[in-house]
Write a protein that holds these residues in place. Sequence first.
Motif, PDB file in Angstrom:
ATOM      1  N   ARG A  21      15.738  30.192 122.346  1.00 47.81           N
ATOM      2  CA  ARG A  21      15.610  29.124 121.431  1.00 47.81           C
ATOM      3  C   ARG A  21      16.846  29.575 119.971  1.00 47.81           C
ATOM      4  NH1 ARG A  21      12.666  29.242 116.662  1.00 47.81           N
ATOM      5  NH2 ARG A  21      11.182  30.919 116.663  1.00 47.81           N
ATOM      6  N   GLU A  22      17.129  28.589 119.494  1.00 50.23           N
ATOM      7  CA  GLU A  22      17.957  28.720 118.084  1.00 50.23           C
ATOM      8  C   GLU A  22      16.836  29.228 117.060  1.00 50.23           C
ATOM      9  OE1 GLU A  22      20.390  25.404 117.658  1.00 50.23           O
ATOM     10  OE2 GLU A  22      21.695  26.202 119.035  1.00 50.23           O
ATOM     11  N   LEU A  23      17.239  29.413 116.065  1.00 54.05           N
ATOM     12  CA  LEU A  23      16.412  29.557 114.815  1.00 54.05           C
ATOM     13  C   LEU A  23      16.174  28.219 114.092  1.00 54.05           C
ATOM     14  CD1 LEU A  23      18.255  32.473 112.819  1.00 54.05           C
ATOM     15  CD2 LEU A  23      16.098  32.638 113.934  1.00 54.05           C
ATOM     16  N   ASP A  24      14.851  27.830 113.919  1.00 49.34           N
ATOM     17  CA  ASP A  24      14.548  26.536 113.378  1.00 49.34           C
ATOM     18  C   ASP A  24      14.868  26.463 111.920  1.00 49.34           C
ATOM     19  OD1 ASP A  24      12.782  26.386 115.592  1.00 49.34           O
ATOM     20  OD2 ASP A  24      10.924  26.462 114.626  1.00 49.34           O
ATOM     21  N   THR A  25      15.071  24.949 111.626  1.00 51.53           N
ATOM     22  CA  THR A  25      15.661  24.577 110.422  1.00 51.53           C
ATOM     23  C   THR A  25      14.614  23.753 109.835  1.00 51.53           C
ATOM     24  OG1 THR A  25      17.196  22.845 111.199  1.00 51.53           O
ATOM     25  CG2 THR A  25      18.003  24.771 111.016  1.00 51.53           C
ATOM     26  N   VAL A  26      14.338  23.529 108.631  1.00 48.88           N
ATOM     27  CA  VAL A  26      13.670  22.541 108.128  1.00 48.88           C
ATOM     28  C   VAL A  26      14.328  21.986 106.862  1.00 48.88           C
ATOM     29  CG1 VAL A  26      11.559  22.391 106.540  1.00 48.88           C
ATOM     30  CG2 VAL A  26      11.524  23.660 108.671  1.00 48.88           C
ATOM     31  N   SER A  27      14.106  20.613 106.546  1.00 44.78           N
ATOM     32  CA  SER A  27      14.691  19.813 105.578  1.00 44.78           C
ATOM     33  C   SER A  27      13.526  19.257 104.913  1.00 44.78           C
ATOM     34  CB  SER A  27      15.461  18.869 106.179  1.00 44.78           C
ATOM     35  OG  SER A  27      15.791  17.996 104.869  1.00 44.78           O
ATOM     36  N   LEU A  28      13.244  19.750 103.603  1.00 44.46           N
ATOM     37  CA  LEU A  28      12.170  19.415 102.830  1.00 44.46           C
ATOM     38  C   LEU A  28      12.496  18.438 101.715  1.00 44.46           C
ATOM     39  CD1 LEU A  28       9.911  22.653 101.691  1.00 44.46           C
ATOM     40  CD2 LEU A  28       9.442  20.733 103.147  1.00 44.46           C
TER      41      LEU A  28
END
Length: 129
Positions: A49-56
């Motif tokens: 898997r790739e590193l997760d990203t989060v948009s807050l």
Amino acid sequence: MMQGCIGEVEFAVSPAEVFTWGSMERKRGIRFGEHSVLAGTPRLQHIGRELDTVSLAIVMDSALPEATPCERRIEELETLAEKGEEQALAFGATYQGLWVITAVSVTARVMQGSRILRADVTLELKEYN
């Protein structure tokens, strides 16, 4: 009432101010290697898997005099991002792991002269591993 935190910056809602997220989007990608083969279509191989990203999407409202000014909250987030260090992320009391801030975007919604009374701030985060 504390809603969570990123590093030392706490998100909270009180009668005097609002400084919390309105929405959160999390993305997880999967990596595949592509291998050419003779006289055939390429083959895929699952790599991981790739590193997760989060948009807050953060909502700020500091119209009341006793509230922490939006400018100061924005400066705290920008300073945290510029450090380039991993930060603990928590939603409520639930630990979400370590993340780095890759971008901070600010949209002033209500201003009084040069003072921001209401703003939307978007934090882009990437999982630290």
